[in-house]
Motif scaffolding. Structure first.
Motif, PDB file in Angstrom:
ATOM      1  N   ALA A  74       4.048  11.219  -0.394  1.00  0.00           N
ATOM      2  CA  ALA A  74       4.208  10.040  -1.299  1.00  0.00           C
ATOM      3  C   ALA A  74       2.745   9.298  -1.594  1.00  0.00           C
ATOM      4  CB  ALA A  74       4.976   8.861  -0.695  1.00  0.00           C
ATOM      5  N   TRP A  75       2.645   8.794  -2.828  1.00  0.00           N
ATOM      6  CA  TRP A  75       1.554   8.055  -2.979  1.00  0.00           C
ATOM      7  C   TRP A  75       1.904   6.563  -2.635  1.00  0.00           C
ATOM      8  CZ3 TRP A  75      -1.052   9.856  -8.435  1.00  0.00           C
ATOM      9  CH2 TRP A  75      -1.583  10.975  -8.581  1.00  0.00           C
ATOM     10  N   PHE A  76       0.794   6.097  -1.850  1.00  0.00           N
ATOM     11  CA  PHE A  76       0.982   4.919  -0.974  1.00  0.00           C
ATOM     12  C   PHE A  76      -0.077   3.879  -1.173  1.00  0.00           C
ATOM     13  CE2 PHE A  76       0.942   2.854   3.245  1.00  0.00           C
ATOM     14  CZ  PHE A  76       1.746   1.864   3.102  1.00  0.00           C
ATOM     15  N   VAL A  77      -0.103   2.734  -1.309  1.00  0.00           N
ATOM     16  CA  VAL A  77      -0.878   1.370  -1.247  1.00  0.00           C
ATOM     17  C   VAL A  77      -0.338   0.653  -0.472  1.00  0.00           C
ATOM     18  CG1 VAL A  77      -2.139  -0.055  -2.746  1.00  0.00           C
ATOM     19  CG2 VAL A  77      -1.696   1.966  -3.677  1.00  0.00           C
ATOM     20  N   GLN A  78      -1.065   0.308   0.616  1.00  0.00           N
ATOM     21  CA  GLN A  78      -0.564  -0.686   1.497  1.00  0.00           C
ATOM     22  C   GLN A  78      -1.201  -1.951   1.206  1.00  0.00           C
ATOM     23  OE1 GLN A  78      -1.529   0.167   5.671  1.00  0.00           O
ATOM     24  NE2 GLN A  78      -0.569  -1.580   6.649  1.00  0.00           N
ATOM     25  N   ASP A  79      -0.479  -2.994   0.990  1.00  0.00           N
ATOM     26  CA  ASP A  79      -0.853  -4.504   0.491  1.00  0.00           C
ATOM     27  C   ASP A  79       0.020  -5.407   1.198  1.00  0.00           C
ATOM     28  OD1 ASP A  79      -2.477  -5.714  -1.570  1.00  0.00           O
ATOM     29  OD2 ASP A  79      -0.624  -6.643  -1.615  1.00  0.00           O
ATOM     30  N   ALA A  80      -0.469  -6.340   1.903  1.00  0.00           N
ATOM     31  CA  ALA A  80       0.199  -7.278   2.624  1.00  0.00           C
ATOM     32  C   ALA A  80       0.073  -8.757   2.162  1.00  0.00           C
ATOM     33  CB  ALA A  80      -0.232  -7.404   4.026  1.00  0.00           C
ATOM     34  N   THR A  81      -0.489  -8.712   0.946  1.00  0.00           N
ATOM     35  CA  THR A  81      -0.578  -9.976   0.093  1.00  0.00           C
ATOM     36  C   THR A  81       0.821 -10.707   0.155  1.00  0.00           C
ATOM     37  OG1 THR A  81      -2.210  -8.786  -1.287  1.00  0.00           O
ATOM     38  CG2 THR A  81      -1.420 -11.110  -1.955  1.00  0.00           C
ATOM     39  N   VAL A  82       1.583 -10.293  -0.137  1.00  0.00           N
ATOM     40  CA  VAL A  82       3.106 -10.879   0.058  1.00  0.00           C
ATOM     41  C   VAL A  82       3.928  -9.890   0.750  1.00  0.00           C
ATOM     42  CG1 VAL A  82       2.725 -12.514  -1.866  1.00  0.00           C
ATOM     43  CG2 VAL A  82       3.908 -10.134  -2.195  1.00  0.00           C
ATOM     44  N   PRO A  83       4.978 -10.216   1.382  1.00  0.00           N
ATOM     45  CA  PRO A  83       5.970  -9.612   2.098  1.00  0.00           C
ATOM     46  C   PRO A  83       7.010  -8.951   1.231  1.00  0.00           C
ATOM     47  CG  PRO A  83       6.448 -11.808   2.625  1.00  0.00           C
ATOM     48  CD  PRO A  83       5.412 -11.903   1.544  1.00  0.00           C
ATOM     49  N   LEU A  84       6.530  -7.893   0.455  1.00  0.00           N
ATOM     50  CA  LEU A  84       7.404  -7.222  -0.413  1.00  0.00           C
ATOM     51  C   LEU A  84       6.887  -5.676  -0.471  1.00  0.00           C
ATOM     52  CD1 LEU A  84       7.436  -9.503  -3.748  1.00  0.00           C
ATOM     53  CD2 LEU A  84       9.207  -8.934  -2.092  1.00  0.00           C
ATOM     54  N   ILE A  85       7.976  -4.917  -0.592  1.00  0.00           N
ATOM     55  CA  ILE A  85       7.633  -3.679  -0.861  1.00  0.00           C
ATOM     56  C   ILE A  85       8.594  -3.108  -2.002  1.00  0.00           C
ATOM     57  CG2 ILE A  85       8.002  -1.155   0.307  1.00  0.00           C
ATOM     58  CD1 ILE A  85       8.636  -2.592   2.985  1.00  0.00           C
ATOM     59  N   ALA A  86       7.730  -2.229  -2.835  1.00  0.00           N
ATOM     60  CA  ALA A  86       8.310  -1.504  -4.218  1.00  0.00           C
ATOM     61  C   ALA A  86       8.191  -0.261  -4.098  1.00  0.00           C
ATOM     62  CB  ALA A  86       7.573  -2.303  -5.271  1.00  0.00           C
ATOM     63  N   MET A  87       9.316   0.737  -4.358  1.00  0.00           N
ATOM     64  CA  MET A  87       9.269   1.892  -4.311  1.00  0.00           C
ATOM     65  C   MET A  87       9.866   2.469  -5.563  1.00  0.00           C
ATOM     66  SD  MET A  87      10.768   4.950  -1.737  1.00  0.00           S
ATOM     67  CE  MET A  87      12.269   4.446  -1.879  1.00  0.00           C
ATOM     68  N   GLU A  88       9.185   3.538  -6.113  1.00  0.00           N
ATOM     69  CA  GLU A  88       9.570   4.274  -7.200  1.00  0.00           C
ATOM     70  C   GLU A  88       9.466   5.687  -6.941  1.00  0.00           C
ATOM     71  OE1 GLU A  88      10.613   2.968 -10.539  1.00  0.00           O
ATOM     72  OE2 GLU A  88      10.298   0.889  -9.658  1.00  0.00           O
ATOM     73  N   TYR A  89      10.668   6.511  -7.250  1.00  0.00           N
ATOM     74  CA  TYR A  89      10.783   7.905  -7.182  1.00  0.00           C
ATOM     75  C   TYR A  89      11.559   8.582  -8.086  1.00  0.00           C
ATOM     76  CZ  TYR A  89      15.318   6.562  -5.471  1.00  0.00           C
ATOM     77  OH  TYR A  89      16.613   5.982  -5.714  1.00  0.00           O
ATOM     78  N   SER A  90      11.279  10.011  -7.984  1.00  0.00           N
ATOM     79  CA  SER A  90      12.172  10.748  -9.267  1.00  0.00           C
ATOM     80  C   SER A  90      12.379  12.051  -8.676  1.00  0.00           C
ATOM     81  CB  SER A  90      11.140  10.638 -10.476  1.00  0.00           C
ATOM     82  OG  SER A  90       9.989  11.474 -10.221  1.00  0.00           O
TER      83      SER A  90
END
Length: 483
Positions: free
Chosen positions: A72-88
């Motif tokens: 996976a290409w991954f960007v860890q960011d804790a600015t807000v407590p959310l996770i977004a994933m796109e896949y195909s």
């Protein structure tokens, strides 16, 4: 429920209304027909998506490999407590049987209609209770999914996705309910000039190739699709070897790796895809007319485009922005709307797929002004093909395309969509960092050569509306006959 992605059947949903579609940084590729978003949309300040600049994202993008080998290409960011994933997964509607177009679309509509030990009602209640957004979509070349959740709900969100992908029910009641919705939409399309223009354009451009078929199927094909057809599609297409994933949000790499293995680890190792041949869109100039007794005429125009792998792709992209992709600043907008008042809007875009590419544009005008509108479009296309852009136009387009990158990637969801698209386009993981320099490198000679190659042959044009001799008459009931 599914949402149909770029190069769907709504080819003329152009411009600023639909910027987040397949394409270069999602800036001006507008062919996105969003439908069936029966999701729990998250609202409120505490659920606002994180803003991430392209430079910050480039520095943070990781190539993550899970313990089970899922990448996976991954960007860890804790600015807000959310996770977004796109896949195909590779495949898309091009894997539909020739006489059963719409299978991939129905699969996307039904994967979240009950799975594992959960029926459809309970599955959706679980999504609603945890404010989890889960959707699936079919494009020509890919079967895509999207998952968004609060950090604290990640375990349940990923588990529901795992269940949907690996043990969908396809219960008879759910299948027939969704089928009836799709058929209802297809019936509406028979009197919709935009839908008719899109359908005819695809047929003209691609003929019997899978790209010439309707992703959401036809009134003849959808009733014949069986549960066995859908299960066969799932077993052939949803496999790990073509899986691409992008994740942005508040989760650490070790935890994400375990979640990916849990979600995708049980899928088949290898897909069993039917080969899809390369195809070049039909050569212009060609024109088709579809009669429909409505006051406004829809005009869809286009022709052979350029593949994303072309080494001079950015020159085509920049010059296309000048002609019709730049919204209010484009040549077509100036000539058709501002100068002549022929239409409210006119847009044109580059679209690229795995096995072909086109440019595609659209406008709508009064029936009695359709001829003038087509003449204005064709004149401007010929002019830019013959003369190319000016240096001023090139400089302004390059400045816009560089600056707009900040807005195109300003949320975690947009960034995840872009990272997935870059993987599908076989771009390097540091592409965001390099992109502005690639834009800057486009010369005026490059742009002129690109314009001549793209538009020098003229246009494939589809006109849907009233015949010229009937244009001055009041509209009667819609006519569904088409050529």
């Amino acid at each position: 429920m599914a949402r149909e992605e770029a190069l769907g059947d709504g080819l003329s949903d152009q411009g600023h209304q639909c910027r987040q579609a397949r394409g270069e940084a999602f800036v001006n590729n507008p062919v996105l027909r969003a439908r069936h978003f029966a999701l729990s949309f998250v609202t409120g300040a505490t659920l606002a998506l994180a803003s991430i600049s392209p430079s910050q994202a480039a520095a943070k993008i990781q190539h993550l490999v899970s313990p089970g080998g899922i990448e996976a290409w991954f960007v860890q960011d804790a600015t807000v407590p959310l996770i977004a994933m796109e896949y195909s997964f590779a495949g898309g509607s091009a894997q539909d049987p020739k006489d059963k177009s719409g299978v991939a679309n129905l699969v996307g509509d039904l994967l979240d209609e009950g799975s594992g030990d959960l029926d459809s009602k309970t599955f959706h209640e679980r999504l609603d209770r945890r404010a989890i957004e889960l959707s699936f979509s079919a494009s020509r070349d890919t079967f895509r999914g999207s998952l968004r959740m609060l950090r604290d709900n990640k375990d349940e969100a990923f588990d529901l996705l795992r269940s949907a992908l690996t043990s969908p029910h396809f219960d008879t009641a759910d299948v027939e309910r969704i089928r009836s919705q799709v058929i209802s939409g297809l019936r509406r399309d028979t009197t919709n000039p935009t839908s008719l223009a899109s359908k005819k354009f695809l047929e003209m451009a691609f003929g019997d190739h899978p790209y010439g078929r309707q992703t959401n199927g036809t009134l003849e094909s959808v009733p014949t699709i069986t549960v066995a057809d859908m299960k066969d599609y799932v077993s052939r297409v949803l496999a790990k070897d073509t899986l691409k994933i992008a994740v942005v949000g508040d989760v650490d790499p070790d935890t994400l790796g375990k979640l990916l293995d849990h979600t995708f680890g049980a899928l088949p190792a290898k897909a069993n895809l039917v080969p899809v041949p390369d195809v070049e869109a039909a050569k212009p100039p060609q024109r088709a007319f579809v009669p429909l007794d409505v006051p406004q005429t829809v005009i869809t125009f286009g022709g052979p485009g350029v593949m994303r792998s072309d080494p001079n792709f950015m020159a085509y992209y920049v010059v296309n922005h000048i002609l019709g992709g730049g919204g209010l600043s484009s040549r077509l907008y100036h000539e058709v709307r501002e100068k002549r008042g022929l239409a409210y809007s006119v847009f044109e875009s580059l679209l690229w797929m795995e096995h072909s590419a086109v440019f595609i544009g659209n406008t709508g005008t009064r029936a009695d002004r359709a001829g003038d509108t087509m003449d204005a479009i064709e004149k401007e296309v010929r002019r830019i093909a013959d003369e190319g852009p000016t240096q001023k136009e090139l400089d302004e387009a390059k400045s816009y395309l560089k600056g707009s990158q900040m807005l195109a990637l300003d949320t975690s969801s947009k960034l995840a969509q872009a990272l997935l698209q870059y993987q599908q386009d076989k771009l390097p993981i540091d592409y965001i960092e390099k992109r502005n320099a690639i834009v800057d490198a486009v010369t005026l000679d490059d742009a002129k050569a690109a314009a001549k190659r793209l538009w020098g042959q003229g246009l494939l044009t589809v006109v849907v509306g009233r015949a010229p001799q009937a244009a001055a008459q009041p509209a009667a009931a819609p006519v569904t006959k088409s050529n």
